[in-house]
Design a protein around this motif. Structure first.
Motif, mmCIF file in Angstrom:
data_model
loop_
_atom_site.group_PDB
_atom_site.id
_atom_site.type_symbol
_atom_site.label_atom_id
_atom_site.label_comp_id
_atom_site.label_asym_id
_atom_site.label_seq_id
_atom_site.Cartn_x
_atom_site.Cartn_y
_atom_site.Cartn_z
ATOM 1 N N ARG A 10 -40.903 5.116 -53.946
ATOM 2 C CA ARG A 10 -40.196 6.380 -54.148
ATOM 3 C C ARG A 10 -39.067 6.583 -53.139
ATOM 4 N N ASP A 11 -39.137 5.894 -52.021
ATOM 5 C CA ASP A 11 -38.112 6.041 -50.990
ATOM 6 C C ASP A 11 -37.059 4.937 -51.158
ATOM 7 N N PRO A 12 -35.814 5.286 -51.430
ATOM 8 C CA PRO A 12 -34.790 4.253 -51.623
ATOM 9 C C PRO A 12 -34.456 3.474 -50.354
ATOM 10 N N ALA A 13 -34.914 3.953 -49.205
ATOM 11 C CA ALA A 13 -34.674 3.239 -47.953
ATOM 12 C C ALA A 13 -35.704 2.139 -47.701
ATOM 13 N N ALA A 14 -36.752 2.083 -48.525
ATOM 14 C CA ALA A 14 -37.791 1.067 -48.344
ATOM 15 C C ALA A 14 -37.222 -0.325 -48.608
ATOM 16 N N THR A 15 -37.762 -1.303 -47.903
ATOM 17 C CA THR A 15 -37.361 -2.696 -48.104
ATOM 18 C C THR A 15 -38.617 -3.537 -48.320
ATOM 19 N N PRO A 16 -39.316 -3.346 -49.447
ATOM 20 C CA PRO A 16 -40.559 -4.061 -49.702
ATOM 21 C C PRO A 16 -40.404 -5.579 -49.582
ATOM 22 N N THR A 17 -41.402 -6.190 -48.986
ATOM 23 C CA THR A 17 -41.441 -7.632 -48.818
ATOM 24 C C THR A 17 -42.353 -8.210 -49.892
ATOM 25 N N PRO A 18 -41.890 -9.230 -50.619
ATOM 26 C CA PRO A 18 -42.715 -9.819 -51.674
ATOM 27 C C PRO A 18 -44.009 -10.416 -51.126
ATOM 28 N N PRO A 19 -45.002 -10.566 -51.995
ATOM 29 C CA PRO A 19 -46.255 -11.181 -51.578
ATOM 30 C C PRO A 19 -46.021 -12.589 -51.017
ATOM 31 N N VAL A 20 -46.878 -13.006 -50.113
ATOM 32 C CA VAL A 20 -46.768 -14.325 -49.486
ATOM 33 C C VAL A 20 -46.736 -15.408 -50.564
#
Length: 139
Positions: free
Chosen positions: A77-87
């Motif tokens: 929901r936060d556009p500032a997030a930078t999710p890291t893909p699964p290992v």
């Protein structure tokens, strides 16, 4: 109060000619398009729409004998997030952002690289905001 949608289709010649992608509900979330060759079915294996922490875990599954790959999508929901893909997964999209969301996609296209039953865990979300994720098997 927010919606996430995943659609899939086996493409035919001309399907993408003149295509325009628009969010019909006016929410303005990111739109991601992923195209995979060689697969004819995308089977939903796991979802998680209850995340509000820095990680989002999707339950693992046992691959079918005709598995061609594993694909996962995640949104914060936060556009500032930078999710890291699964290992071990390859990032394909993301973080793609809109005014209110971030959208991400990752995959494993060598089925042997996914261990049956292994949870798929995205990291680096913004704590306190809602996240949602999907896990698909391509056959």
């Amino acid at each position: 109060g927010y919606y996430g949608r995943v659609f899939w289709k086996v493409l035919a010649a001309g399907d993408l000619a003149g295509v325009s992608l628009v969010s019909a509900d006016g929410v303005g979330g990111p739109i991601m398009v992923e195209i995979y060759r060689g697969a004819s079915i995308a089977t939903l294996k796991s979802t998680n729409g209850a995340g509000t922490s820095t990680t989002l875990s999707l339950a693992g599954f046992t691959k079918s004998g005709s598995c061609k790959g594993v694909v996962t999508f995640a949104s914060d929901r936060d556009p500032a997030a930078t999710p890291t893909p699964p290992v071990g997964f390859n990032a394909r999209v993301g973080p793609g952002t809109s005014s209110s969301f971030t959208g991400n996609a990752a995959d494993l296209l060598v089925p042997a690289n996914y261990s049956n039953g292994a949870a798929v865990v995205w990291t680096n979300f913004v704590d306190g905001y809602g996240q949602v994720g999907w896990l698909y098997e391509l056959t």
